[in-house]
Design a protein around this motif. Sequence first.
Motif, PDB file in Angstrom:
ATOM      1  N   TYR A  46       0.815  -1.148  -0.128  1.00  2.00           N
ATOM      2  CA  TYR A  46      -0.063   0.171  -0.112  1.00  2.00           C
ATOM      3  C   TYR A  46       1.039   1.190  -0.028  1.00  2.00           C
ATOM      4  O   TYR A  46       2.082   1.202   0.535  1.00  2.00           O
ATOM      5  N   SER A  47       0.343   2.379  -0.650  1.00  2.00           N
ATOM      6  CA  SER A  47       1.024   3.676  -0.667  1.00  2.00           C
ATOM      7  C   SER A  47      -0.115   4.730  -0.620  1.00  2.00           C
ATOM      8  O   SER A  47      -0.953   4.674  -1.253  1.00  2.00           O
ATOM      9  N   ALA A  63       4.496  -0.457   0.517  1.00  2.00           N
ATOM     10  CA  ALA A  63       4.835  -1.089   1.784  1.00  2.00           C
ATOM     11  C   ALA A  63       3.999  -2.032   2.153  1.00  2.00           C
ATOM     12  O   ALA A  63       3.003  -1.862   1.907  1.00  2.00           O
ATOM     13  N   PRO A  64       4.293  -3.330   2.771  1.00  2.00           N
ATOM     14  CA  PRO A  64       3.307  -4.245   3.452  1.00  2.00           C
ATOM     15  C   PRO A  64       2.390  -3.455   4.240  1.00  2.00           C
ATOM     16  O   PRO A  64       2.687  -2.422   4.961  1.00  2.00           O
ATOM     17  N   LEU A  65       0.982  -3.675   3.847  1.00  2.00           N
ATOM     18  CA  LEU A  65      -0.108  -3.145   4.527  1.00  2.00           C
ATOM     19  C   LEU A  65       0.057  -2.741   5.958  1.00  2.00           C
ATOM     20  O   LEU A  65      -0.156  -1.806   6.638  1.00  2.00           O
ATOM     21  N   GLU A  69       2.450   3.563   6.621  1.00  2.00           N
ATOM     22  CA  GLU A  69       2.149   4.835   7.327  1.00  2.00           C
ATOM     23  C   GLU A  69       0.880   5.191   7.083  1.00  2.00           C
ATOM     24  O   GLU A  69       0.574   5.525   5.905  1.00  2.00           O
ATOM     25  N   LEU A  70      -0.256   5.013   7.969  1.00  2.00           N
ATOM     26  CA  LEU A  70      -1.625   5.482   7.591  1.00  2.00           C
ATOM     27  C   LEU A  70      -2.073   6.631   8.492  1.00  2.00           C
ATOM     28  O   LEU A  70      -1.589   6.979   9.532  1.00  2.00           O
ATOM     29  N   SER A  71      -2.874   7.294   7.708  1.00  2.00           N
ATOM     30  CA  SER A  71      -3.770   8.329   8.584  1.00  2.00           C
ATOM     31  C   SER A  71      -4.915   7.700   9.528  1.00  2.00           C
ATOM     32  O   SER A  71      -5.156   6.462   9.074  1.00  2.00           O
ATOM     33  N   VAL A  72      -5.463   8.230  10.310  1.00  2.00           N
ATOM     34  CA  VAL A  72      -6.715   7.929  10.987  1.00  2.00           C
ATOM     35  C   VAL A  72      -7.750   7.478  10.129  1.00  2.00           C
ATOM     36  O   VAL A  72      -8.190   6.290  10.360  1.00  2.00           O
ATOM     37  N   ALA A  73      -7.896   8.204   9.075  1.00  2.00           N
ATOM     38  CA  ALA A  73      -9.103   8.009   8.083  1.00  2.00           C
ATOM     39  C   ALA A  73      -8.679   6.757   7.509  1.00  2.00           C
ATOM     40  O   ALA A  73      -9.547   6.023   7.190  1.00  2.00           O
ATOM     41  N   ILE A 106      -0.805  -7.507  -4.188  1.00  2.00           N
ATOM     42  CA  ILE A 106      -1.933  -6.510  -4.770  1.00  2.00           C
ATOM     43  C   ILE A 106      -1.155  -5.363  -4.209  1.00  2.00           C
ATOM     44  O   ILE A 106      -0.481  -4.989  -3.056  1.00  2.00           O
ATOM     45  N   GLU A 107      -1.257  -4.359  -5.151  1.00  2.00           N
ATOM     46  CA  GLU A 107      -0.578  -3.114  -4.910  1.00  2.00           C
ATOM     47  C   GLU A 107      -1.469  -1.851  -5.206  1.00  2.00           C
ATOM     48  O   GLU A 107      -2.090  -1.939  -6.074  1.00  2.00           O
ATOM     49  N   LEU A 108      -1.842  -1.331  -3.962  1.00  2.00           N
ATOM     50  CA  LEU A 108      -2.808  -0.361  -3.969  1.00  2.00           C
ATOM     51  C   LEU A 108      -2.197   0.965  -3.846  1.00  2.00           C
ATOM     52  O   LEU A 108      -1.322   1.188  -2.690  1.00  2.00           O
ATOM     53  N   THR A 109      -2.307   1.958  -4.727  1.00  2.00           N
ATOM     54  CA  THR A 109      -1.832   3.307  -4.654  1.00  2.00           C
ATOM     55  C   THR A 109      -2.773   4.286  -4.376  1.00  2.00           C
ATOM     56  O   THR A 109      -3.590   4.639  -5.337  1.00  2.00           O
TER      57      THR A 109
END
Length: 213
Positions: A46-47, A63-65, A69-73, A106-109
Amino acid sequence: MKKVILLLMVSVLAGCATHAEIKMPVVVKIHDTAYENKSLNYEILYSQPKPGIFTGGEQLPLAPLEEAELSVASASTLKELPKLIFEQLPISVKYLVDNPDLTLKIELTAYNKLGPAYADYEFAKSLGKDLLTLGFASSEYDIIADFDARYILQQKGEVIFSKNFKVRDQVDHERGDFESYNTLNDFTSQILEKHLILTLHAFFKDAAVNVKG
C-alpha cells in the motif's frame, strides 16, 4: 407569508439527510477449473501521501499494509481490507499461507492522505444550507474512491499474469447533525468494497487462462 415560506424552506433543508447510494455489484464468484486443486496466498502492498497536517504530503513508497504509514481515516477504511480480498478469491481455490501454488500480489496506491476511499467535506454547499436553515441543515460530502490497483499473479515464483486498474468514483452524501462522523466510514468502506469486487473479479477471470496445470 414570507415567514411561512422561510419556515418551509428550513423544514425541507433540515429534514432527513440523504445518504449516499452505493450500488454493490452482483457478481458470481469465479469458479474456473484452472484454479481447482490449486492453493493461493496473497500479500498487500500500500502507498498513500504522507499523513499529517504539516507534512508535504509526498507519496510514500509501497510497503506491506501492516507496515505502511496510515492516517486515522485510511486506517479505519483499510482495517477490513484483508478480509474483503479473501472474500473475492475464486471459489475453486484453497487458501494456504505456506508454499502455495499461486501468490497474488496486490499493490494499492491512494492519492489522498485519507486513503483510497474517503469522505470529502463540501464546505461551500454546507455553509449555504446552514445560512438558509439557521444551522439546522445536514452537511454535504462527496464519498470518493480514488486509487490505482495493480494485481500480479505468480505461480511457483514466476509472474504469469498482471493487470492494472484505475479507480475513480464519486457519490453525493449528506450527514445529519445528529449522526456521528464515524458513520462516514461505513460509506467509504462500501465504495472501496464495490471496486475490489469489480476489479478482482475481472482480474481472476482474465488470469485463469494463464494458470498452468
